[in-house]
Design a protein around this motif. Structure first.
Motif, mmCIF file in Angstrom:
data_model
loop_
_atom_site.group_PDB
_atom_site.id
_atom_site.type_symbol
_atom_site.label_atom_id
_atom_site.label_comp_id
_atom_site.label_asym_id
_atom_site.label_seq_id
_atom_site.Cartn_x
_atom_site.Cartn_y
_atom_site.Cartn_z
ATOM 1 N N PHE A 85 0.827 -1.201 0.000
ATOM 2 C CA PHE A 85 0.000 0.000 0.000
ATOM 3 C C PHE A 85 0.867 1.258 0.000
ATOM 4 C CE2 PHE A 85 -2.904 2.984 2.454
ATOM 5 C CZ PHE A 85 -3.636 3.330 1.332
ATOM 6 N N ALA A 86 1.919 1.261 0.818
ATOM 7 C CA ALA A 86 2.828 2.415 0.845
ATOM 8 C C ALA A 86 3.462 2.630 -0.530
ATOM 9 C CB ALA A 86 3.905 2.212 1.907
ATOM 10 N N GLN A 87 3.863 1.527 -1.188
ATOM 11 C CA GLN A 87 4.462 1.645 -2.522
ATOM 12 C C GLN A 87 3.453 2.179 -3.530
ATOM 13 O OE1 GLN A 87 7.491 1.478 -3.143
ATOM 14 N NE2 GLN A 87 8.467 0.173 -1.627
ATOM 15 N N SER A 88 2.189 1.796 -3.380
ATOM 16 C CA SER A 88 1.169 2.313 -4.304
ATOM 17 C C SER A 88 0.977 3.822 -4.130
ATOM 18 C CB SER A 88 -0.165 1.591 -4.082
ATOM 19 O OG SER A 88 -0.804 2.018 -2.881
ATOM 20 N N LEU A 89 1.071 4.303 -2.891
ATOM 21 C CA LEU A 89 0.961 5.743 -2.651
ATOM 22 C C LEU A 89 2.155 6.490 -3.244
ATOM 23 C CD1 LEU A 89 -0.331 5.736 1.054
ATOM 24 C CD2 LEU A 89 -1.658 6.094 -1.043
ATOM 25 N N ILE A 90 3.334 5.880 -3.155
ATOM 26 C CA ILE A 90 4.522 6.479 -3.771
ATOM 27 C C ILE A 90 4.352 6.527 -5.277
ATOM 28 C CG2 ILE A 90 6.988 6.122 -4.216
ATOM 29 C CD1 ILE A 90 7.209 4.967 -1.386
ATOM 30 N N PHE A 91 3.893 5.416 -5.860
ATOM 31 C CA PHE A 91 3.700 5.327 -7.309
ATOM 32 C C PHE A 91 2.684 6.371 -7.790
ATOM 33 C CE2 PHE A 91 1.843 3.571 -11.182
ATOM 34 C CZ PHE A 91 2.968 3.207 -11.900
ATOM 35 N N SER A 92 1.629 6.582 -6.970
ATOM 36 C CA SER A 92 0.577 7.526 -7.357
ATOM 37 C C SER A 92 0.899 8.966 -6.958
ATOM 38 C CB SER A 92 -0.754 7.107 -6.708
ATOM 39 O OG SER A 92 -1.078 5.776 -7.031
ATOM 40 N N GLY A 93 1.960 9.166 -6.189
ATOM 41 C CA GLY A 93 2.325 10.515 -5.765
ATOM 42 C C GLY A 93 1.428 11.080 -4.685
ATOM 43 N N HIS A 94 0.815 10.203 -3.882
ATOM 44 C CA HIS A 94 -0.057 10.666 -2.794
ATOM 45 C C HIS A 94 0.789 10.869 -1.533
ATOM 46 C CE1 HIS A 94 -3.716 8.654 -4.930
ATOM 47 N NE2 HIS A 94 -3.332 9.776 -5.510
ATOM 48 N N TRP A 95 1.565 11.945 -1.531
ATOM 49 C CA TRP A 95 2.564 12.134 -0.479
ATOM 50 C C TRP A 95 1.954 12.477 0.868
ATOM 51 C CZ3 TRP A 95 6.341 9.785 -2.378
ATOM 52 C CH2 TRP A 95 6.636 9.881 -3.742
ATOM 53 N N GLN A 96 0.914 13.295 0.862
ATOM 54 C CA GLN A 96 0.290 13.655 2.136
ATOM 55 C C GLN A 96 -0.342 12.433 2.806
ATOM 56 O OE1 GLN A 96 -2.755 16.651 1.872
ATOM 57 N NE2 GLN A 96 -3.089 16.742 4.070
ATOM 58 N N GLN A 103 11.394 5.761 8.263
ATOM 59 C CA GLN A 103 12.178 6.977 8.066
ATOM 60 C C GLN A 103 12.580 7.156 6.602
ATOM 61 O OE1 GLN A 103 12.960 9.467 10.303
ATOM 62 N NE2 GLN A 103 11.507 8.392 11.617
ATOM 63 N N LEU A 104 12.851 6.067 5.924
ATOM 64 C CA LEU A 104 13.179 6.142 4.498
ATOM 65 C C LEU A 104 11.995 6.659 3.699
ATOM 66 C CD1 LEU A 104 15.032 5.500 2.065
ATOM 67 C CD2 LEU A 104 14.112 3.170 2.134
ATOM 68 N N TRP A 105 10.803 6.129 3.974
ATOM 69 C CA TRP A 105 9.614 6.602 3.266
ATOM 70 C C TRP A 105 9.303 8.054 3.606
ATOM 71 C CZ3 TRP A 105 6.719 1.487 4.598
ATOM 72 C CH2 TRP A 105 6.957 0.541 3.591
ATOM 73 N N LEU A 106 9.521 8.442 4.862
ATOM 74 C CA LEU A 106 9.289 9.846 5.237
ATOM 75 C C LEU A 106 10.271 10.767 4.512
ATOM 76 C CD1 LEU A 106 8.590 9.503 9.072
ATOM 77 C CD2 LEU A 106 6.975 10.233 7.297
ATOM 78 N N ALA A 107 11.484 10.276 4.276
ATOM 79 C CA ALA A 107 12.443 11.059 3.491
ATOM 80 C C ALA A 107 11.942 11.239 2.061
ATOM 81 C CB ALA A 107 13.808 10.366 3.493
ATOM 82 N N GLU A 108 11.357 10.181 1.515
ATOM 83 C CA GLU A 108 10.771 10.267 0.166
ATOM 84 C C GLU A 108 9.641 11.290 0.141
ATOM 85 O OE1 GLU A 108 10.792 8.877 -3.767
ATOM 86 O OE2 GLU A 108 11.555 7.435 -2.326
ATOM 87 N N VAL A 109 8.804 11.260 1.173
ATOM 88 C CA VAL A 109 7.703 12.231 1.271
ATOM 89 C C VAL A 109 8.256 13.652 1.335
ATOM 90 C CG1 VAL A 109 5.845 13.079 2.753
ATOM 91 C CG2 VAL A 109 6.099 10.617 2.352
ATOM 92 N N ALA A 110 9.227 13.859 2.220
ATOM 93 C CA ALA A 110 9.795 15.208 2.404
ATOM 94 C C ALA A 110 10.468 15.717 1.130
ATOM 95 C CB ALA A 110 10.795 15.197 3.561
ATOM 96 N N SER A 111 11.041 14.818 0.345
ATOM 97 C CA SER A 111 11.711 15.248 -0.889
ATOM 98 C C SER A 111 10.728 15.833 -1.896
ATOM 99 C CB SER A 111 12.455 14.074 -1.524
ATOM 100 O OG SER A 111 11.559 13.125 -2.073
ATOM 101 N N HIS A 112 9.437 15.511 -1.744
ATOM 102 C CA HIS A 112 8.422 16.068 -2.638
ATOM 103 C C HIS A 112 7.648 17.211 -1.985
ATOM 104 C CE1 HIS A 112 9.158 12.146 -4.563
ATOM 105 N NE2 HIS A 112 8.770 12.737 -5.671
#
Length: 565
Positions: free
Chosen positions: A321-332, A353-362
């Motif tokens: 599910f987290a990967q699907s949100l990354i793929f779709s760009g649903h960062w919030q 923390q890695l995923w939060l870094a991905e979120v913060a980068s966008h």
């Protein structure tokens, strides 16, 4: 008159006291005899009852596993553990089945499988399960070692090949090359550009797709991925996948991907039907389906499938599910998912923390949050999940946080003692492209220690040291022969002569290096150009230097380039 201190004799005690004493003695005797009976007779009976309850509970474990009822399966295992010894083979086998299917504790699963092996109850598929669970726990080194011990037929099986590819990708190696099956050969022909053979290859793939073998499923999946697939062909592939005796969900979903791509208007209806189908399936099928939805970017559909209790108790579903949100760009939404106040993500804190870094980068590209999250990830995973470390290194590299990327690769090399080479080489490559000469020298020294027989590593290190003005006095002899090796040796010697201000030796060596110029790297040509200019051969140095790109050079090499321009 003084009172008598003599004790009364039994004969002097009144009769009612004798009666009370007798009752107490009889009661104590009854309790003693009753306790002995419980111990000698009742305890074995109680143990037998607990044993029977445990055996019934073990049967129920498998029933609950089949429908994905993990909480109920866990309770049955607790009941079974009270009536069975900890090394009971049936209990350990049920525990292994639960941990394997629920994917909740790969470390415990690995130790359970190893205990079964110690007890002499190793089954045929346990070796592959052990390798997979070791991989999922993030210990790539142990997983690779476990894979190496697999028999040849298990390595070449579908699951074995999948693990081999996963291990290769996780460690930065190219995917392994297998003996080609007929389908693989046809796919190679179809994608090779040999137009005269492509038509017959596709025709044969369709013939194979109509069969009932594993090759048929492979053919179905490939044909479904073709961009030229028509709606009619896609529907045929769906029917072939559904009617195949193996009933492989992976290939069925691949066929549905082809159908949705060929007929976009049917996408919603197709997904709705698949959702209804998977709701009544097993937890394993649900994981496969959710992972497929993630690749399709269907995070909205995943939401309708998973309750919070399901999502936050299953690492595989949560990750998909987290990967699907990354793929779709649903960062919030991803950020809110990871920082949920009530539920804790069922993955490592480092991965969060890695995923939060991905979120913060966008959400905040120029802020400090990205770097902070990545630093925390690296601290938490310093000796932990190597897959997370590798993903952190790649993300840091993508975001030009090169120091953090190098730190990630350093930790990977340290935690992978038998195969650190690939990570050190990756770090050395990054350090070279970013002009970080000091770190590059350190990596080359590490590589030389790991592979002291490698002449290529030695020559690269000696070149870099002399480029920085180090170790000028001692140049150990090197065996030449190959023109590219001779070019390297002569350049290193010339660079040492230049640093030592030995003009006569420099002039002689430059003649030899210039005749081997084509074998030098881009940066070494810049060094040669600068030394030619310093020797008075200004025109030759300029002619060589003007062809070179500054962005590809180390800072020290750039200074030599400036000397020639």
């Amino acid at each position: 008159m003084a009172k008598s201190t003599s004790r009364p004799t039994p004969e002097s005690v009144p009769p009612r006291h004798h009666a009370r004493f007798g009752r107490v003695t009889k009661a104590a005797l009854v309790i003693f005899i009753g306790g002995a009976l419980v111990r000698w007779v009742g305890w074995p009976l109680w143990q037998e009852m607990e044993h029977r309850r445990a055996l019934v509970a073990l049967e129920q474990v498998y029933n609950h596993i089949g429908v994905g009822a993990w909480k109920e399966a866990s309770e049955c295992l607790k009941t079974a553990s009270r009536g069975l010894p900890p090394d009971d083979v049936n209990f350990l086998r049920a525990l292994a089945a639960f941990l394997d299917k629920a994917q909740v504790d790969p470390v415990l699963l690995r130790s359970t499988l190893l205990r079964l092996k110690e007890l002499g109850h190793w089954q045929n598929g346990d070796s592959l399960s052990l390798a997979w669970t070791t991989y999922h726990s993030g210990n790539l080194l142990a997983a690779a070692n476990a894979f190496d011990l697999l028999p040849a037929e298990m390595k070449s099986s579908k699951e074995g090949r999948r693990l081999a590819v996963a291990l290769a990708e996780s460690q930065g190696f190219p995917p392994p090359v297998w003996a080609e099956s007929e389908v693989e050969k046809l796919i190679r022909i179809q994608t090779s550009g040999m137009t005269e053979m492509q038509g017959s290859a596709v025709h044969r793939l369709w013939e194979l797709a109509r069969g009932e073998t594993a090759e048929s499923l492979h053919a179905i999946a490939y044909l479904a991925s073709m961009k030229t697939l028509s709606t009619t062909e896609a529907r045929i592939l769906v029917k072939l996948a559904e009617n195949h005796p193996a009933e492989s969900l992976h290939e069925r979903l691949a066929a549905y991907s082809g159908l949705m791509r060929a007929s976009p208007d049917s996408r919603r209806k197709t997904l709705a039907g698949l959702v209804d189908l998977c709701r009544s399936g097993s937890r394993d099928d649900l994981r496969v389906f959710v992972e497929w939805l993630a690749l399709e970017g269907e995070s909205d559909v995943i939401r309708t499938l998973l309750t919070k209790d399901t999502l936050f108790t299953d690492a595989a579903l949560f990750t998909a599910f987290a990967q699907s949100l990354i793929f779709s760009g649903h960062w919030q939404e991803l950020r809110l998912l990871l920082t949920e106040a009530v539920y804790l993500p069922p993955v490592s804190t480092g991965r969060v923390q890695l995923w939060l870094a991905e979120v913060a980068s966008h959400e905040d590209p120029g802020g400090t949050a990205v770097e902070n999250h990545l630093k925390t990830c690296l601290e938490l995973e310093s000796t932990g999940n190597q897959r997370t470390l590798l993903a952190a290194g790649k993300l840091a590299e993508k975001l030009n946080l090169n120091d953090l990327a190098l730190d990630a690769y350093d930790k990977l090399a340290q935690s992978n003692q038998s195969r650190p080479l690939v990570f050190i080489e990756r770090a050395a490559e990054l350090a070279a492209t970013q002009g970080m000469t000091d770190r590059l020298v350190g990596y080359m020294r590490s590589l030389c220690k790991l592979r002291p027989e490698s002449q290529a590593y030695r020559l690269r290190l000696r070149y870099l040291e002399r480029l920085q003005g180090m170790n000028l006095e001692f140049i150990p002899p090197e065996k030449g022969g190959m023109p590219e090796v001779e070019a390297q040796i002569r350049l290193i010697q010339a660079l040492a002569a230049y640093r030592m201000q030995d003009a006569l030796r420099l002039k002689d060596l430059l003649i030899e290096v210039k005749t081997r110029e084509t074998y030098l790297t881009h940066g070494q040509k810049a060094v040669l150009a600068g030394m030619l200019a310093a020797d008075g051969q200004v025109a030759s140095g300029f002619q060589l230097a003007e062809k070179l790109q500054r962005s590809l050079l180390l800072p020290e090499e750039q200074r030599f380039l400036d000397m020639a321009l």
